[in-house]
Write a protein that holds these residues in place. Sequence first.
Motif, PDB file in Angstrom:
ATOM      1  N   GLY A 174      39.653 -59.811  13.307  1.00 41.96           N
ATOM      2  CA  GLY A 174      38.488 -58.937  13.223  1.00 41.96           C
ATOM      3  C   GLY A 174      38.545 -58.017  12.017  1.00 41.96           C
ATOM      4  N   TYR A 175      37.650 -57.020  12.028  1.00 43.36           N
ATOM      5  CA  TYR A 175      37.529 -56.092  10.918  1.00 43.36           C
ATOM      6  C   TYR A 175      38.765 -55.205  10.775  1.00 43.36           C
ATOM      7  N   THR A 176      39.138 -54.954   9.545  1.00 51.53           N
ATOM      8  CA  THR A 176      40.034 -53.851   9.208  1.00 51.53           C
ATOM      9  C   THR A 176      39.223 -52.908   8.321  1.00 51.53           C
ATOM     10  N   TYR A 177      39.535 -51.629   8.380  1.00 51.67           N
ATOM     11  CA  TYR A 177      38.713 -50.711   7.592  1.00 51.67           C
ATOM     12  C   TYR A 177      39.566 -49.758   6.770  1.00 51.67           C
ATOM     13  N   THR A 178      38.941 -49.273   5.695  1.00 53.55           N
ATOM     14  CA  THR A 178      39.549 -48.279   4.825  1.00 53.55           C
ATOM     15  C   THR A 178      38.530 -47.181   4.577  1.00 53.55           C
ATOM     16  N   ASP A 179      38.970 -45.936   4.662  1.00 49.98           N
ATOM     17  CA  ASP A 179      38.111 -44.801   4.340  1.00 49.98           C
ATOM     18  C   ASP A 179      38.369 -44.357   2.902  1.00 49.98           C
ATOM     19  N   PHE A 180      37.277 -44.162   2.162  1.00 45.19           N
ATOM     20  CA  PHE A 180      37.359 -43.650   0.797  1.00 45.19           C
ATOM     21  C   PHE A 180      36.707 -42.268   0.773  1.00 45.19           C
ATOM     22  N   LEU A 181      37.450 -41.297   0.303  1.00 48.33           N
ATOM     23  CA  LEU A 181      37.020 -39.903   0.338  1.00 48.33           C
ATOM     24  C   LEU A 181      36.565 -39.440  -1.043  1.00 48.33           C
ATOM     25  N   PRO A 182      35.882 -38.279  -1.117  1.00 51.31           N
ATOM     26  CA  PRO A 182      35.479 -37.756  -2.428  1.00 51.31           C
ATOM     27  C   PRO A 182      36.656 -37.701  -3.396  1.00 51.31           C
ATOM     28  N   GLY A 183      36.382 -38.113  -4.624  1.00 51.00           N
ATOM     29  CA  GLY A 183      37.416 -38.162  -5.635  1.00 51.00           C
ATOM     30  C   GLY A 183      38.073 -39.517  -5.765  1.00 51.00           C
ATOM     31  N   GLU A 184      37.737 -40.460  -4.854  1.00 49.55           N
ATOM     32  CA  GLU A 184      38.364 -41.777  -4.871  1.00 49.55           C
ATOM     33  C   GLU A 184      37.365 -42.850  -5.299  1.00 49.55           C
ATOM     34  N   GLU A 185      37.895 -43.946  -5.829  1.00 49.89           N
ATOM     35  CA  GLU A 185      37.081 -45.109  -6.161  1.00 49.89           C
ATOM     36  C   GLU A 185      37.125 -46.109  -5.017  1.00 49.89           C
ATOM     37  N   ILE A 186      35.983 -46.747  -4.773  1.00 43.24           N
ATOM     38  CA  ILE A 186      35.873 -47.729  -3.693  1.00 43.24           C
ATOM     39  C   ILE A 186      36.408 -49.071  -4.169  1.00 43.24           C
ATOM     40  N   ILE A 187      37.182 -49.717  -3.321  1.00 43.10           N
ATOM     41  CA  ILE A 187      37.710 -51.039  -3.632  1.00 43.10           C
ATOM     42  C   ILE A 187      37.111 -52.030  -2.636  1.00 43.10           C
ATOM     43  N   SER A 188      36.188 -52.857  -3.117  1.00 39.66           N
ATOM     44  CA  SER A 188      35.536 -53.847  -2.273  1.00 39.66           C
ATOM     45  C   SER A 188      36.379 -55.108  -2.213  1.00 39.66           C
ATOM     46  N   ASP A 193      35.605 -56.334  -8.527  1.00 39.78           N
ATOM     47  CA  ASP A 193      35.346 -55.790  -9.862  1.00 39.78           C
ATOM     48  C   ASP A 193      34.204 -54.785  -9.877  1.00 39.78           C
ATOM     49  N   LEU A 194      33.589 -54.556  -8.739  1.00 39.80           N
ATOM     50  CA  LEU A 194      32.499 -53.585  -8.654  1.00 39.80           C
ATOM     51  C   LEU A 194      33.088 -52.179  -8.625  1.00 39.80           C
ATOM     52  N   VAL A 195      32.828 -51.421  -9.670  1.00 37.29           N
ATOM     53  CA  VAL A 195      33.417 -50.085  -9.798  1.00 37.29           C
ATOM     54  C   VAL A 195      32.411 -49.036  -9.326  1.00 37.29           C
ATOM     55  N   LEU A 196      32.713 -48.403  -8.195  1.00 39.59           N
ATOM     56  CA  LEU A 196      31.901 -47.313  -7.648  1.00 39.59           C
ATOM     57  C   LEU A 196      32.843 -46.239  -7.132  1.00 39.59           C
ATOM     58  N   SER A 197      32.408 -45.014  -7.186  1.00 37.52           N
ATOM     59  CA  SER A 197      33.213 -43.933  -6.644  1.00 37.52           C
ATOM     60  C   SER A 197      32.429 -43.227  -5.543  1.00 37.52           C
ATOM     61  N   VAL A 198      33.162 -42.587  -4.660  1.00 38.71           N
ATOM     62  CA  VAL A 198      32.513 -41.829  -3.580  1.00 38.71           C
ATOM     63  C   VAL A 198      31.651 -40.727  -4.168  1.00 38.71           C
ATOM     64  N   ASP A 199      32.156 -40.050  -5.193  1.00 36.37           N
ATOM     65  CA  ASP A 199      31.428 -38.921  -5.785  1.00 36.37           C
ATOM     66  C   ASP A 199      30.083 -39.356  -6.351  1.00 36.37           C
ATOM     67  N   GLU A 200      30.049 -40.486  -7.064  1.00 37.91           N
ATOM     68  CA  GLU A 200      28.787 -40.886  -7.687  1.00 37.91           C
ATOM     69  C   GLU A 200      27.762 -41.323  -6.649  1.00 37.91           C
ATOM     70  N   ILE A 201      28.223 -41.848  -5.514  1.00 32.57           N
ATOM     71  CA  ILE A 201      27.284 -42.263  -4.470  1.00 32.57           C
ATOM     72  C   ILE A 201      26.726 -41.063  -3.709  1.00 32.57           C
ATOM     73  N   LEU A 202      27.583 -40.083  -3.456  1.00 31.56           N
ATOM     74  CA  LEU A 202      27.154 -38.934  -2.657  1.00 31.56           C
ATOM     75  C   LEU A 202      26.553 -37.809  -3.507  1.00 31.56           C
ATOM     76  N   ASN A 203      26.780 -37.834  -4.817  1.00 34.28           N
ATOM     77  CA  ASN A 203      26.207 -36.825  -5.717  1.00 34.28           C
ATOM     78  C   ASN A 203      25.496 -37.545  -6.855  1.00 34.28           C
ATOM     79  N   LEU A 204      24.571 -38.371  -6.462  1.00 30.31           N
ATOM     80  CA  LEU A 204      24.008 -39.342  -7.379  1.00 30.31           C
ATOM     81  C   LEU A 204      22.804 -38.809  -8.145  1.00 30.31           C
TER      82      LEU A 204
END
Length: 270
Positions: A174-188, A193-204
Amino acid sequence: MSQSIAPVLTDQQVDDLPTLTFEEYRVYQGEPDVQYELYKGKLIPMPIATVLHIKICEYLVYKIQRYLADHNLDLVVKTGLGVRTDENKSRIPDVVVCTQSLLEQAAGRPGAGILDFDEKPLLVIEVVSQDRRADYVIKRGEYEQANVPEYCIVDPKNGKEKIRLFALIEGEDGYTYTDFLPGEEIISVVFPDLVLSVDEILNLPLVEELVKAEQAQLQEFQQQAVIERQRTQQLEQDAIIERQRTQEERQRADRLAARLRELGVDPDSV
């Protein structure tokens, strides 16, 4: 969409809603401008999204579209596309990434645009709003049961900001999950290779501002290309003029040499 089950319905209100099969739901015509998800055969009306919700969804679509184009992938990213999760359940995630062929299959059927059981999206994204349990527990279970490879929860709630990424990992149950917090980059897992950060999504920024910046950069590039093209043309013209000048000098020298020979003078001795 993850505005999901708001306004919150009482058990009595849910019981009063009609019970539909999936095929009936697919062609259901309800109130104008109201979207419905299907949960255990019951219609769940979805509320109008907040501005923040809209901005996050638009930004994610914008970023993923650029990623897909940059990597020349035959995938699409859509809002409003349904995903069937069980015999009598169907969700409308905020963002869905699937193949172009699956989208065309859904478009070829009558009724609402919904991916069926055997038409698995690669990624679904929900932005948390009023019913947090629906996103963290109920929908998580449905997407896992439907074998959706990756399920992303964007949680913009003040004090709880994070991105939670569920993924089906080979060898895991089944699913495993990872939490990404402000200041961190998301790893899909699906799109490493998709580079996104928590900060840019929440303070966009507004997508419109990003598009303007893109256009300004494109215009600057085009202007530089025009200048470079003009410079190249000028260099070519200068080269032509130089060749013509060299040719004229050679012709003059040839005429002078011919005249000297007529006078009995060896031009090589001059």
